[in-house]
Design a protein around this motif. Structure first.
Motif, PDB file in Angstrom:
ATOM      1  N   ARG A 253       0.849  -1.095  -0.038  1.00  0.00           N
ATOM      2  CA  ARG A 253      -0.052   0.030  -0.155  1.00  0.00           C
ATOM      3  C   ARG A 253       0.993   1.156   0.008  1.00  0.00           C
ATOM      4  NH1 ARG A 253      -3.336   1.843   5.329  1.00  0.00           N
ATOM      5  NH2 ARG A 253      -1.210   2.469   5.838  1.00  0.00           N
ATOM      6  N   SER A 257      -3.928   4.507   0.623  1.00  0.00           N
ATOM      7  CA  SER A 257      -5.214   4.360   0.431  1.00  0.00           C
ATOM      8  C   SER A 257      -5.605   2.933  -0.356  1.00  0.00           C
ATOM      9  CB  SER A 257      -5.713   5.245  -0.543  1.00  0.00           C
ATOM     10  OG  SER A 257      -6.987   5.369  -0.880  1.00  0.00           O
ATOM     11  N   LEU A 258      -5.121   2.791  -1.608  1.00  0.00           N
ATOM     12  CA  LEU A 258      -5.304   1.486  -2.204  1.00  0.00           C
ATOM     13  C   LEU A 258      -4.136   0.470  -2.153  1.00  0.00           C
ATOM     14  CD1 LEU A 258      -7.579   0.166  -4.045  1.00  0.00           C
ATOM     15  CD2 LEU A 258      -6.470   1.028  -6.062  1.00  0.00           C
ATOM     16  N   ALA A 272      -9.041  -2.223  -0.995  1.00  0.00           N
ATOM     17  CA  ALA A 272      -9.267  -1.111  -0.397  1.00  0.00           C
ATOM     18  C   ALA A 272      -8.621  -1.131   1.047  1.00  0.00           C
ATOM     19  CB  ALA A 272     -10.872  -0.581  -0.243  1.00  0.00           C
ATOM     20  N   LYS A 274      -7.637   1.905   3.184  1.00  0.00           N
ATOM     21  CA  LYS A 274      -7.476   3.268   3.538  1.00  0.00           C
ATOM     22  C   LYS A 274      -7.440   3.314   4.920  1.00  0.00           C
ATOM     23  CE  LYS A 274     -10.246   7.647   3.498  1.00  0.00           C
ATOM     24  NZ  LYS A 274     -11.452   8.272   3.143  1.00  0.00           N
ATOM     25  N   ARG A 275      -6.275   4.456   5.283  1.00  0.00           N
ATOM     26  CA  ARG A 275      -5.959   4.867   6.696  1.00  0.00           C
ATOM     27  C   ARG A 275      -7.115   5.567   7.146  1.00  0.00           C
ATOM     28  NH1 ARG A 275      -0.356   8.018   7.167  1.00  0.00           N
ATOM     29  NH2 ARG A 275      -0.551   7.201   9.269  1.00  0.00           N
ATOM     30  N   ARG A 276      -7.651   5.049   8.290  1.00  0.00           N
ATOM     31  CA  ARG A 276      -8.973   5.447   9.024  1.00  0.00           C
ATOM     32  C   ARG A 276      -8.602   6.668  10.193  1.00  0.00           C
ATOM     33  NH1 ARG A 276     -11.276   0.142  11.471  1.00  0.00           N
ATOM     34  NH2 ARG A 276      -9.186  -0.090  12.290  1.00  0.00           N
TER      35      ARG A 276
END
Length: 343
Positions: A253, A257-258, A272, A274-276
């Motif tokens: 990654r 994100s992806l 997917a 993604k950093r939350r």
């Protein structure tokens, strides 16, 4: 609806909560837990916003404890409690109480918070930063079934993980651990598909990111293989490579994100990852109030057991031939010749 209370007490705050609920037409209490946030003025806004967003999934009474540092000896002797009560749209789906403790009262926050806890409801304490070394023995942490810290906010995250391991008590958790939940799920699913033996692994991520260490320790603890921790430019955790007897499994990654999952004999897949945001991490932790045994085993594994990236060794100097012996001077040669002739 907001109500400001100056030089108040816990009893008056409870009365203000009841009056505010009646004023907006919601006298019934539908909250499932009490979330206590221990923070400072600098981080209070972000912490309250994240807690308010998380309350849409977990309706709760949010109590923010802000200890105001007094500068002069006289002000430190004066104990004062100021509060702000928020109900309705200003408090998400629950209600919020912001407590500002002045002077000596800052050392007895538990006596102010205790009367404000929801009856017969779980208590969760969250330190966005500046968590105590032993959260379970902290006066506020002792009130909670669940205690949430964040090693990422520490000055030295690796040392902070060691502190968390030494003081671990069932109910402790850390948002650095929560951040890697999608990574753990994806890697476990990949191994379920391959059914192969992992020989070694590498975790790549930015420096001073405790989530990278936790993921590496989780792999080393669960797979019982050497795991190497390498550095990258980020953002955050960037790649995991697991060497198996059938090839390499890679979860990469690069952009935060992806991610791309690559496995031997299968086409690459985009997933997917993604950093939350903090609100999502907090909401995940509030879903479970029982001890996290996997986190306990991981944090106690120890950062020092990870394999450090090998540094390039300086090239050894090439051995040179020994210098030839100097030629004998001409005078010495003549003397040797005379000596031979005499014989």
């Amino acid at each position: 609806m907001k109500i400001d209370l100056t030089e108040t007490t816990s009893s008056k705050i409870n009365q203000a909560l009841v009056s505010a609920r009646r004023a907006i037409g919601t006298p019934a209490i539908g909250m499932v837990l009490t979330l206590v946030i221990v923070t400072d003025e600098e981080n209070a806004y972000d912490a309250l916003k994240s807690a308010g967003d998380a309350s849409r999934e977990h309706p709760s009474r949010i109590i923010a404890v802000i200890k105001r540092v007094s500068r002069s000896p006289r002000s430190r002797r004066d104990a004062r409690l100021d509060a702000e009560v928020r109900v309705g749209s200003d408090a998400g789906t629950g209600e919020t109480v912001v407590l500002r403790l002045h002077g000596e009262l800052a050392n007895h926050a538990q006596s102010v918070v205790l009367p404000l806890l929801l009856p017969d409801a779980p208590v969760v304490v969250w330190w966005p930063e500046g968590a105590p070394d032993d959260p379970a023995k902290d006066p506020l942490g002792a009130l909670a079934q669940r205690r949430i810290t964040d090693a990422y906010s520490a000055e030295n995250p690796s040392d902070e993980l060691a502190v968390r391991a030494r003081s671990y008590t069932p109910g402790d958790t850390d948002l650095s651990w929560t951040r890697i939940t999608p990574w753990r799920s994806m890697l476990a699913a990949a191994l379920d598909q391959q059914q192969v033996e992992v020989v070694s692994a590498t975790v790549e991520g930015e420096s001073e990111n405790p989530s990278c260490e936790l993921l590496a320790m989780w792999l080393a603890d669960r797979l019982k293989v050497p795991v190497e921790r390498t550095l990258s430019g980020g953002p955050g955790l960037t790649a995991v490579r697991m060497q198996t007897k059938n090839g390499v499994i890679v979860l990469d990654r690069p952009d935060g994100s992806l991610a791309t999952l690559s496995m031997q004999g299968q086409p690459d897949r985009a997933v997917a990852l993604k950093r939350r945001e903090t609100a999502e991490l907090l909401a995940e932790e509030l879903r479970r109030l029982d001890p996290d045994n996997t986190y306990e085993a991981t944090v106690k594994f120890g950062v020092e057991k990870l394999v450090e990236a090998a540094e390039p060794k300086p090239a050894e100097p090439t051995p040179t031939a020994a210098p030839a012996a100097p030629a004998a001077p001409a005078a010495a040669k003549k003397a040797a010749a005379k000596k031979a002739a005499a014989k």
